[in-house]
Scaffold this active site. Structure first.
Site, PDB file in Angstrom:
ATOM      1  CE  LYS A 186     -44.153  34.410 -15.523  1.00 22.99           C
ATOM      2  NZ  LYS A 186     -43.195  33.400 -15.961  1.00 22.99           N
TER       3      LYS A 186
HETATM    4  C1  R5P Z   1     -45.461  30.073 -14.300  1.00 19.51           C
HETATM    5  O1  R5P Z   1     -46.210  29.748 -13.480  1.00 19.51           O
HETATM    6  C2  R5P Z   1     -44.142  29.461 -14.394  1.00 19.51           C
HETATM    7  O2  R5P Z   1     -43.184  30.356 -13.991  1.00 19.51           O
HETATM    8  C3  R5P Z   1     -43.958  28.871 -15.734  1.00 19.51           C
HETATM    9  O3  R5P Z   1     -43.208  27.720 -15.671  1.00 19.51           O
HETATM   10  C4  R5P Z   1     -43.477  29.765 -16.823  1.00 19.51           C
HETATM   11  O4  R5P Z   1     -42.763  30.842 -16.373  1.00 19.51           O
HETATM   12  C5  R5P Z   1     -44.616  30.183 -17.649  1.00 19.51           C
HETATM   13  O5  R5P Z   1     -44.225  30.764 -18.849  1.00 19.51           O
HETATM   14  P1  R5P Z   1     -45.232  30.809 -20.063  1.00 19.51           P
HETATM   15  O6  R5P Z   1     -46.610  30.773 -19.499  1.00 19.51           O
HETATM   16  O7  R5P Z   1     -44.928  32.098 -20.752  1.00 19.51           O
HETATM   17  O8  R5P Z   1     -44.943  29.625 -20.934  1.00 19.51           O
END
Ligand code: R5P
Length: 296
Positions: free
Chosen positions: A203
């Site tokens: 990711k």
């Molecule tokens: C990223 O570092 C973590 O996994 C987060 O808690 C989360 O997945 C981030 O998702 P978003 O940036 O789309 O809110």
């Protein structure tokens, strides 16, 4: 007693038809074992090769994030529209209905809160518990260039070894420190290190310049991270570009659950990811769904 049911003439052996040997088309995953492929196919649609993961794991380091204060109210209704959920085992056990049967990508690292140095993470889940929860993948943060870079890379390799023992894929998340440059050069480095050391998918963040070099130099699927809340059109455009430039899906959180209409937004994102809907058309879809909801 051998073959007493019917005579050989009545049986269908198709002696002249060679056995089919279907290719497993997910990028870089053809040599994995059956269990791994089965789990990856639950996350990445075998029809489109893509996925829309809903990331709701933020609480593991920042507590009740805006939109996640009551996940039974804000997130459970979104579950049917996601291809997979990324969350912690605590939320999985306490709030996610087991009969929702959604593939789970379980956050498996943790330690420091937002009050401390975030790269100082450790593995926070035993592989046995991942098996017990029947998860489809396990995930952790990798802090390339961060203060505890080596520790986070070793966390990943340990998790990869544990995952390989039981057929559970690992998703590495390339973490970015506040002061670090977010460009294609950095993400190429981070994603490639994760893949070289065993991550089954990665990711990472979208960058407007050179994202295609990030996806093409990473030998396993990349899912685009969402990041902080931006406008709906902007978020749909980012997802569209990421997919068109080689990403195999998205793992978005705040841009979905902090949207004015999260169900409409996740449906629009899904159309972009699985049906190549343009951002403009997807925004139209979002607005239509939003206004229908208002009329109800
Ligand atoms: C990223 O570092 C973590 O996994 C987060 O808690 C989360 O997945 C981030 O998702 P978003 O940036 O789309 O809110």
């Amino acid at each position: 007693m051998p073959e007493t049911d019917v005579s050989k003439e009545e049986k269908k052996f198709y002696e002249d038809v060679p056995q089919k040997n279907p290719v497993f088309s997910l990028k870089g995953s053809g040599s994995l074992d059956w269990g791994m492929k089965d789990r990856l196919s639950r996350i990445f649609s075998p029809k489109t090769g893509h996925t829309v993961m809903l990331a709701v794991d933020h609480g593991y380091f920042q507590g009740p994030t805006t939109g996640l204060e009551r996940m039974d109210i804000s997130i459970v209704p979104l579950i049917p529209y996601a291809d997979a959920l990324m969350l912690t085992r605590g939320i999985l056990r306490s709030l996610v209905p087991p009969d929702s049967n959604k593939p789970i990508v379980m956050r498996s690292s943790g330690g420091p809160s937002i009050l401390k140095e975030l790269s100082n993470e450790e593995i926070a889940v035993d592989i046995e518990d991942a098996i017990r929860m029947n998860v489809s993948a396990i995930a952790l943060q990798v802090f390339i260039g961060g203060e505890f870079e080596t520790r986070s890379v070793h966390n990943m390799t340990k998790l990869v070894d544990a995952g390989l023992r039981y057929g559970i894929p690992v998703m590495a998340v390339t973490a970015v420190g506040k002061e670090m440059v977010r460009d294609a050069r950095y993400f190429r480095l981070a994603c490639r290190i994760c893949a070289e050391l065993g991550a089954h998918f990665v990711k990472t963040y979208y960058v407007p310049e050179g994202f295609r070099t990030v996806t093409s130099s990473c030998p396993v699927p990349i899912v685009m991270a969402g990041g902080k809340k931006i406008g709906e059109l902007e978020a749909l455009t980012m997802a569209y570009k990421a997919i068109q430039e080689g990403a195999s899906g998205v793992d978005m959180g705040r841009n979905i659950f902090q949207s004015e209409n999260p169900v409409a937004m996740i449906k629009a994102v899904s159309a972009v990811v699985h049906k190549d809907l343009t951002p403009e058309k997807a925004l139209e879809m979002y607005n239509d769904l939003k206004s229908k909801k208002r009329k109800e």
